[in-house]
Write an enzyme that holds these catalytic residues in place. Structure first.
Site, PDB file in Angstrom:
ATOM      1  N   SER A 151      30.947  43.942  40.212  1.00 25.45           N
ATOM      2  CA  SER A 151      31.885  44.552  39.267  1.00 25.45           C
ATOM      3  C   SER A 151      32.140  43.633  38.076  1.00 25.45           C
ATOM      4  CB  SER A 151      33.196  44.901  39.971  1.00 25.45           C
ATOM      5  OG  SER A 151      33.925  43.741  40.349  1.00 25.45           O
ATOM      6  N   LYS A 152      32.336  42.347  38.330  1.00 28.90           N
ATOM      7  CA  LYS A 152      32.652  41.425  37.244  1.00 28.90           C
ATOM      8  C   LYS A 152      31.408  41.046  36.437  1.00 28.90           C
ATOM      9  CE  LYS A 152      37.098  41.096  37.842  1.00 28.90           C
ATOM     10  NZ  LYS A 152      38.061  41.547  36.802  1.00 28.90           N
ATOM     11  N   TYR A 207      32.531  42.437  44.513  1.00 29.72           N
ATOM     12  CA  TYR A 207      33.346  41.887  43.429  1.00 29.72           C
ATOM     13  C   TYR A 207      32.460  41.279  42.345  1.00 29.72           C
ATOM     14  CZ  TYR A 207      36.989  39.197  41.068  1.00 29.72           C
ATOM     15  OH  TYR A 207      37.850  38.674  40.132  1.00 29.72           O
TER      16      TYR A 207
END
Length: 256
Positions: free
Chosen positions: A154-155, A151
């Site tokens: 991705s961010k 995560y």
């Protein structure tokens, strides 16, 4: 924002729908793009209830062709685009050595790849309007979270994508910013707690709030608070703000 056109990917979700309602209150035309089904239809009905013009478009953001088709249909319906908000996102946590390739692909495709290809397709329309792109990233795109490597990747990628595009697109009159919320009171956080909280989802949420500097006064951010900030960033008065990664996190990332 009267009669400007806003395309929101992930528009049926908590932050996406709150953003749609905020723009609709100003009379903007709103396009909601999200997975097909009752959730998308219900979101469109809520926006239509404000009196705003609304179009709901089914979108699997993992598909590049679907991203391009969605932008084309949105621009055709409205005659152009003024604002693109990338609000689609999925969460994954757990040890890195347990992550499967499908897990990796799903998170990166939804949180990063889809956002890029929506932006890519929207650039000609946004350039014509001297428009704005808002990417909803995360505080986990600014600092590392143990147990959430995929995560964070991705961010973090979305944050730097926003900065790079802000530089590239500035000569064409397009502004690009990343909004980086902390934990927001949406169905997504309830899903997190139910999925990863074991037998104690409320304890999971208490542990999240335990990272906040407000102590006993800590609370989750409201989706409407994120929506209000996104709305501000799209106003003429925010013209100098581009290439920024802007945390809304009660100061969680301030001490890093």
């Amino acid at each position: 924002m009267t009669q400007r056109t806003v395309l929101i990917a992930g528009g049926a979700g908590g932050m996406g729908l709150a953003t749609a309602l905020r723009f609709a209150a100003d009379g903007a035309r709103v396009i909601l793009a999200d997975l097909p089904g009752p959730k998308l239809r219900d979101a469109a009905a809520r926006v239509a209830g404000t009196g705003a013009a609304v179009l709901d478009l089914p979108l699997d953001i993992r598909s590049v062709d679907a991203c391009r088709e969605t932008v084309a249909r949105a621009a055709d319906w409205a005659g152009g685009l003024d604002v693109l908000v990338n609000a689609a996102g999925v969460w994954l946590e757990g040890p890195a050595d347990a992550v499967s390739e499908p897990d990796w692909d799903r998170v990166l495709d939804v949180n990063l790849k889809g956002a890029f290809f929506l932006i890519s397709a929207a650039i000609p329309f946004l350039a014509a309007a001297r428009g704005v792109i808002i990417n909803i990233a995360s505080d986990a795109g600014l600092v590392g979270n143990s147990g959430a490597a995929v995560y964070c990747a991705s961010k973090g990628g979305l944050v730097l994508l926003s900065k790079a595009l802000a530089l590239e697109l500035a000569p064409r009159g397009i502004r690009v910013n990343a909004v980086c919320p902390g934990d927001v009171a949406t169905p997504m956080i309830e899903h997190q707690a139910a999925t990863y909280g074991g037998d104690d989802p409320d304890g999971y949420k208490r542990r999240l709030l335990g990272h906040y500097p407000q102590g006993d006064q800590a609370r989750f951010i409201q989706a409407e608070e994120i929506a209000g900030f996104i709305h501000y960033l799209c106003q003429p008065g925010a013209a100098p703000i581009t290439g920024a990664a802007l945390p809304i996190d009660f100061g969680v990332t301030a001490g890093y």
